[in-house]
Structure formats: C-alpha cells, structure tokens
Design an enzyme around this catalytic site. Sequence first.
Site, PDB file in Angstrom:
ATOM      1  CD  GLU A  14      -2.864   1.390   2.487  1.00 40.85           C
ATOM      2  OE1 GLU A  14      -2.785   2.712   3.285  1.00 40.85           O
ATOM      3  OE2 GLU A  14      -3.148   0.603   2.864  1.00 40.85           O
ATOM      4  CB  CYS A  21      -1.620   6.463   3.067  1.00 44.52           C
ATOM      5  SG  CYS A  21       0.206   5.459   3.170  1.00 44.52           S
TER       6      CYS A  21
END
Length: 517
Positions: free
Chosen positions: A254, A288
């Site tokens: 990720e 994120c």
Amino acid sequence: MPAPEADVFDRLSALAAIEAPADRQRRTIAETFTGKPLGSVPVGTAADVAAAFEKARAAQRSWAAKPVAERAAVLDRYRALVVEHREFLMDVVQAETGKARWAAQEEIMGLMFAARYFARIAPSLLGGHRVPGAFPVLNRASVRYQPKGVVGVIAPWNYPLLLSIGDSIPALIAGNAVVVKPDSQTPFSTLAGAELLYRAGLPRELLAVVPGPGGVVGTAIVEACDYLMFTGSSATGRTLAEQCGRRLIGFSAELGGKNPMIVAAGADLDKAARAAVRACFSNAGQLCISIERLYVERQVAAAFTEKFVAATNAARLGAAYDYSTDIGSLISEAQLETVSKHVADATSKGAKVLTGGKARPDLGPLFFEPTVLGEVTDEMECGRDETFGPLVSIYPVDDVEEAVRLANDTAYGLNASVWAGSKSEGERIAARLHAGTVCVDEGYAPAWGTTGAPMGGMGISGVGRRHGPDGLLKFTEPQSIVVTRFMNLDAPKLFPKGKWQPFLMTVARSLRFLPGR
C-alpha cells in the site's frame, strides 16, 4: 496523563530479535509531543536478520503443520488481549507518533477487526475446495493452499501498530512465519503488539521484530523473505518491487495517495463539513487514505467552504493522552518541513490560506495547524504531490462531471470520498472513480474497517490487496491436485485405432453444456 514510564520501554526493547543486544549500538526514541527520550532499542544488522530467518524457518514448519483452527485460536486469544490492554497500547502509539487518542484507537479497532475476520474465515478458506475436473467422473480436482514460508513485513511510522502486526496476522494464520522491520521512529508500537501475540501463545521465533535502518535491515529482509508486505511511499515501493522481481518472489504494497472528496450540490453540507475534518486531518493528515483534495459543486462551494473552515477551526489541536484533543502532532522535523514548504510554495504562487498555515511550537516541537487552501493550481507542489500532512485544498467545480474528471486526473488511486443528495447518486459517482476504495457519506474509516472487502490502491498507490479473502490468500501458494480415476487418457483396449482422439474431442466439445464450464 503522561507517557508510559521508562521501564515499560526497557521491557519492550528486550523483545527485539537482536543477538547480544547489550553490545549493540542503540537508537533513542523520543516522545513526539515533547521531544523527550522514551527509551532506546538495539540497532539490528544483516546478521540479526539472517539469524531471525533461520529460527523462523525452523519454527514455521511445525506451525504450518498445525490445524488452521489451532492457529485461529491464537488470534482469538490475541484479540481478547488487545481489548484488555487497549489503553496501554494507545499510550505507546501516542508516545511514539504524537497522534490524537481517537486516531490511536483506530489502530486498536483495526487489530480487533483483523484478528476476528481472519480467525473466522481462515479454516474454511484455507481448507481447500473442489473444482470441476477436465473430464467428469474420470478426474477429481481440488485446490489447496500452502504457506509461502517466511514473510517479510516492512512497516511504516504513521500507523506503526496496525500496519506491522495487523499485516502479520493473516500471514501467520496462513501458516507462515514473519520477520518485521518496524520504522526506526516507532519500534515500540510494533514490539508492544508482538508482546501480546507471544502472550496469546505464538512462539517467539514465528514473529521476529528486528529494528534497524531500512538500508540494512530492510534490504536483508527483502533478500531473504519468501513474500514481502510493504507500506510506504510510491518511490520506495518501486524500488522494493524491482528487488522482489529480481528474486521472483511475491510483493504486496500500500503506497501513497492524493485522495479526493467530491461534494455534490445535494449533499448535507453540515455533515460533509464535519466528516471532512476527520477525513483530512486524522493523524495530522499523515495517513495514506486521508483526503487532500476537495471538489465542491460551485453552487454550494461558498457555503461548504464556510462550514468546513468553521469545523476545522473548532478542532482541538494539542498533546494529550486522553480524548480531549482532535488533532495531534506531526511525527518528525522532516514532516514539519514538508508541510511548511508546501504551504510556502503554494502561497508564493497565489494560493489563499483559508485557515491555519502556521507551525505551533507553543504546543510542541512538531505541531502544525490544520490548513485549508483555496486557489491551488497544478504548478504548486501541493497541487499534485502528496503532502502527507494537515493540508487540504478546495476546488469549486461546475458539475459532478468536472469533479470526477479532476478527481481521476492523478497517478494515484488509493481512496476517495463522495457526498451527494442520495445514497444511490453517491454510489453512481463512486463507481466512476479510479480508486481502490471509495466511501459514500464518510471519509475513509468505514472502507478501512470493512475487513471482508479488499483494500488497496490503483495506479502508483499500490500492488495487491489487504483485507478480504485476497488479504489472506496472497500469503499462500495455491496448489491444484487432480486425481485420475478408472482409466487414464490412453485409448482403451479394443477401441478402434484412429478413433480415440476424435472421440476425446467430441467429449470435450460436449462439456460446454455442463455447469461451471
């Protein structure tokens, strides 16, 4: 309530998988709120990684041989321990990261959800399943799943407990061992999570935590592991993907995001504005999947901006080991410098500060006000680059079509948020967005917390998925076992010569009428 006492960090430090730690160089870890030392950890070397992998490989064989239900039972006990010791875990996370307590609680809830979900689905999912054989009756086919071996996890500093132990959970229940490199700024959070796994009955050799620099410990892990899980920047992700590619091992990551929120004219502006504060400024924007771009239909842009700025101004910024604050600190001088630089660059090129825009040394060494900018253009650093801090830009747009086009005009594709006049309209907009997850009428948390659905990025925001069946099966090697019964594919005796192969073709053609073909 102060940070935990020094003896707590001494205890956690002793759990690091370091040979002869007393003789090693040590790294001091500071409390982010104040800059004062919390404790120190030994600095790992490539030799420590090699030793951890040797022990992990030996332990993994017997662990993989256990019934999945036994492995799941460890996670059930772990979940109970996380709930029991949640206050302690949040204290450690806050001390290292400087985030607000509610953001630290997100990590606890994430661990609880992951342990519960994977413990529940693993026995049936890993038990294998039947598939149609090439020729009915003659062939019986099944698919089974074997563990990769030893999984490497390179974890980030922003969610250091959840994104180290949380990513280890499915790898472990799949029958693997795990070697983790925590970020050098936040090793204690990972060690605190590991300690509870050991208490739950997991052998220590199965989960080794090796603190140390990425160029040494991280590189050694990549060179030794059978599969790599990474969370971090897109730039580092590219490098690690190349290294994994050379070794022909699996890789999941990720990576970064420049996540958009769309606010359509029919949306409930009060709810959208309040939720946008959480979506943009959770963990001081160091997330994120947090929102950095707000696209608002022009007819409601002024009203929404007023409400959003007011809600941002009402958010409580500060240092506290309780729920009295909404937004905490940045984690490092580097993050503070990036946010300050992006704001200065934008304002020098014509952007307007609608609120915030300044560091707050009066609150602590690394605090920065939640900042909302208007009139941001692509020429500004924060226009297209990820800030990863408490900085968001508002863009009025003519209609939803323009909002979707601009939201998709990015190399990233991690998360998005949609607010519209109805749930069905929101879902229609969401389906057009180039993002791995989209929340309708929220920012990011419901998508993250839905552990039954895959979570990850498109574009340069990631490779592979965490959560869902994919989040477990990626740590396995699927194996097909096909048993041929009664007769094989040689022509039976007395069958006319030259007729067998045409007969097989006739049978193969007829299979299209069978279910599953």
